[in-house]
Design a protein around this motif. Structure first.
Motif, PDB file in Angstrom:
ATOM      1  N   GLU A 121     -56.210 -26.844  65.149  1.00 46.06           N
ATOM      2  CA  GLU A 121     -57.553 -27.651  65.182  1.00 46.06           C
ATOM      3  C   GLU A 121     -58.582 -27.440  64.169  1.00 46.06           C
ATOM      4  N   GLN A 122     -58.690 -26.118  64.111  1.00 45.51           N
ATOM      5  CA  GLN A 122     -59.631 -25.580  63.195  1.00 45.51           C
ATOM      6  C   GLN A 122     -59.624 -26.132  61.763  1.00 45.51           C
ATOM      7  N   PHE A 123     -58.553 -26.284  61.323  1.00 50.02           N
ATOM      8  CA  PHE A 123     -58.315 -26.704  59.856  1.00 50.02           C
ATOM      9  C   PHE A 123     -57.695 -28.027  59.763  1.00 50.02           C
ATOM     10  N   GLY A 124     -57.475 -28.709  61.002  1.00 50.47           N
ATOM     11  CA  GLY A 124     -56.824 -29.772  61.057  1.00 50.47           C
ATOM     12  C   GLY A 124     -57.874 -30.928  61.240  1.00 50.47           C
ATOM     13  N   ASN A 125     -58.930 -30.476  62.142  1.00 51.35           N
ATOM     14  CA  ASN A 125     -59.701 -31.724  62.689  1.00 51.35           C
ATOM     15  C   ASN A 125     -61.056 -31.915  62.194  1.00 51.35           C
ATOM     16  N   SER A 126     -61.285 -31.191  61.036  1.00 49.04           N
ATOM     17  CA  SER A 126     -62.556 -31.433  60.605  1.00 49.04           C
ATOM     18  C   SER A 126     -62.618 -30.740  59.061  1.00 49.04           C
ATOM     19  N   LYS A 127     -64.004 -30.892  58.568  1.00 47.60           N
ATOM     20  CA  LYS A 127     -64.332 -30.325  57.519  1.00 47.60           C
ATOM     21  C   LYS A 127     -63.317 -30.508  56.192  1.00 47.60           C
ATOM     22  N   PHE A 128     -63.763 -30.011  54.930  1.00 47.33           N
ATOM     23  CA  PHE A 128     -63.041 -30.589  54.014  1.00 47.33           C
ATOM     24  C   PHE A 128     -62.623 -29.335  53.050  1.00 47.33           C
ATOM     25  N   PHE A 129     -61.144 -29.224  53.129  1.00 50.78           N
ATOM     26  CA  PHE A 129     -60.506 -27.888  52.729  1.00 50.78           C
ATOM     27  C   PHE A 129     -59.706 -28.330  51.414  1.00 50.78           C
ATOM     28  N   CYS A 130     -59.471 -27.030  50.497  1.00 48.26           N
ATOM     29  CA  CYS A 130     -58.433 -27.184  49.722  1.00 48.26           C
ATOM     30  C   CYS A 130     -57.435 -26.104  50.086  1.00 48.26           C
ATOM     31  N   PHE A 131     -56.440 -26.440  50.379  1.00 47.75           N
ATOM     32  CA  PHE A 131     -55.318 -25.722  50.960  1.00 47.75           C
ATOM     33  C   PHE A 131     -54.557 -25.023  49.645  1.00 47.75           C
ATOM     34  N   ASP A 132     -54.822 -23.715  49.489  1.00 48.56           N
ATOM     35  CA  ASP A 132     -54.228 -23.009  48.156  1.00 48.56           C
ATOM     36  C   ASP A 132     -52.969 -22.454  48.191  1.00 48.56           C
ATOM     37  N   ASP A 133     -52.107 -22.708  47.455  1.00 48.89           N
ATOM     38  CA  ASP A 133     -50.682 -22.277  47.443  1.00 48.89           C
ATOM     39  C   ASP A 133     -49.800 -22.649  48.568  1.00 48.89           C
ATOM     40  N   LEU A 134     -50.026 -24.006  48.677  1.00 52.21           N
ATOM     41  CA  LEU A 134     -49.223 -24.617  49.963  1.00 52.21           C
ATOM     42  C   LEU A 134     -47.653 -24.531  49.709  1.00 52.21           C
ATOM     43  N   GLY A 135     -47.008 -24.296  50.622  1.00 52.74           N
ATOM     44  CA  GLY A 135     -45.500 -24.176  50.778  1.00 52.74           C
ATOM     45  C   GLY A 135     -44.921 -22.936  50.371  1.00 52.74           C
ATOM     46  N   VAL A 136     -45.647 -21.733  50.334  1.00 47.33           N
ATOM     47  CA  VAL A 136     -44.980 -20.582  49.946  1.00 47.33           C
ATOM     48  C   VAL A 136     -45.610 -19.794  51.383  1.00 47.33           C
ATOM     49  N   GLU A 137     -46.478 -20.078  52.211  1.00 49.91           N
ATOM     50  CA  GLU A 137     -46.936 -19.525  53.241  1.00 49.91           C
ATOM     51  C   GLU A 137     -45.679 -18.825  54.321  1.00 49.91           C
ATOM     52  N   PRO A 138     -45.793 -17.891  55.150  1.00 48.55           N
ATOM     53  CA  PRO A 138     -44.747 -17.655  55.828  1.00 48.55           C
ATOM     54  C   PRO A 138     -44.662 -18.831  57.017  1.00 48.55           C
ATOM     55  N   THR A 139     -43.721 -18.684  57.762  1.00 47.09           N
ATOM     56  CA  THR A 139     -43.690 -19.496  59.164  1.00 47.09           C
ATOM     57  C   THR A 139     -44.595 -18.810  60.092  1.00 47.09           C
ATOM     58  N   GLY A 140     -45.164 -19.496  60.765  1.00 47.83           N
ATOM     59  CA  GLY A 140     -46.168 -19.009  61.785  1.00 47.83           C
ATOM     60  C   GLY A 140     -45.438 -18.570  63.025  1.00 47.83           C
ATOM     61  N   ARG A 141     -45.789 -17.539  63.768  1.00 49.91           N
ATOM     62  CA  ARG A 141     -45.187 -17.258  65.048  1.00 49.91           C
ATOM     63  C   ARG A 141     -46.404 -16.726  66.180  1.00 49.91           C
ATOM     64  N   TYR A 142     -46.309 -17.490  67.289  1.00 49.68           N
ATOM     65  CA  TYR A 142     -47.224 -17.311  68.206  1.00 49.68           C
ATOM     66  C   TYR A 142     -46.617 -17.054  69.615  1.00 49.68           C
ATOM     67  N   PHE A 143     -46.725 -16.090  70.338  1.00 47.29           N
ATOM     68  CA  PHE A 143     -46.194 -15.757  71.824  1.00 47.29           C
ATOM     69  C   PHE A 143     -44.534 -16.217  71.448  1.00 47.29           C
ATOM     70  N   GLY A 144     -44.148 -15.605  70.596  1.00 45.55           N
ATOM     71  CA  GLY A 144     -42.411 -15.720  70.269  1.00 45.55           C
ATOM     72  C   GLY A 144     -42.152 -17.199  70.002  1.00 45.55           C
ATOM     73  N   LYS A 145     -43.075 -18.151  69.693  1.00 46.69           N
ATOM     74  CA  LYS A 145     -42.637 -19.459  69.318  1.00 46.69           C
ATOM     75  C   LYS A 145     -42.903 -19.731  67.747  1.00 46.69           C
TER      76      LYS A 145
END
Ligand SMILES: Nc1ncnc2c1ncn2[C@@H]1O[C@H](COP(=O)(O)OP(=O)(O)O)[C@@H](O)[C@H]1O
Ligand SMILES: [Mg+2]
Length: 220
Positions: free
Chosen positions: A132-156
């Protein structure tokens, strides 16, 4: 903040004039913009920074986009209402340029350059609120897209940036809020990483602007 003369930029005691006012419009001068970008780049990244001859063509496109010159942009197939996806080989200067270019248009809404991996780290800590924080508002430049690791939260597992980009697409439709990004990956690799659905939405929200594949690695 209202800026009457956004084409006149002060850095310390030096004044840079990026163009002329003509009938209430700013007529930007590309060479003056380059002079400013080189000076500002040296301040930000050190004396070694310079604008390479080989990069003038891509810079011309980027400058036309940043000053929102719709006529020239259309000739390049650039939609001024979409964001920029800046691609090119590792070290060619993508991150530096995206950090630098916003300073040439102080009258426009500024974007925050944020490493994509940091968004995943945030997700791993606090979970879906990050989307939500990065998807729903503001103006961002996502740097180095595509080489970030997969996210994992509570085993998911979660393809965090994929989810963020889907939200950014909705945001773009709802409010025309833009998104920029940089990446070393090509279209096929991005599709492999995020899937066809995200990839097709990326086409809707980004203009693809590419460094030459042979562009020099600028790391000293
Ligand atoms: N125009 C430039 N002149 C001199 N050094 C540069 C220039 N652009 C980038 N660099 C340096 O080269 C390195 C790689 O730049 P960076 O912007 O991180 O590339 P990328 O994001 O494409 O991998 C950095 O150390 C940066 O300071
Ligand atoms: Mg980079």
């Amino acid at each position: 903040m209202k800026i009457d003369q956004p084409h006149i930029i002060k850095e310390g005691s030096t004044e840079f004039k990026l163009g002329e006012l003509k009938n209430g419009y700013i007529q930007y001068n590309f060479n003056s913009i380059i002079t400013y970008l080189e000076a500002k780049g040296k301040m930000m990244f050190g004396e070694r920074f310079k604008i390479y001859k080989d990069d003038q063509e891509i810079l011309y496109k980027l400058c036309c986009y940043f000053i929102q010159d719709e006529t020239i942009c259309r000739k390049f197939g650039i939609d001024i209402h979409k964001g920029i996806l800046l691609t090119g080989p590792v070290g060619c200067g993508k991150t530096s340029l995206m950090r630098l270019l916003k300073y040439m248009v102080p009258h426009q809404r500024a974007y925050e350059v944020i490493p994509s991996r940091n968004i995943v780290f945030s997700f791993n800590n606090i979970g879906y609120a990050t989307i939500e924080q990065f998807g729903n508002s503001k103006f961002f430049c996502f740097d180095d897209l595509g080489v970030e690791p997969t996210g994992r939260y509570f085993g998911k597992d979660c393809n965090v940036l994929g989810e963020v980009l889907l939200s950014r697409y909705d945001l773009f439709l709802a409010s025309r809020m833009k998104t920029h990004a940089t990446t070393n990956l090509n279209a096929e690799e991005l599709e492999e990483r995020y899937g066809n659905r995200v990839r097709s939405r990326m086409r809707q929200i980004f203009n693809l602007i590419s460094f030459n594949a042979k562009s020099k690695d600028k790391r000293g």
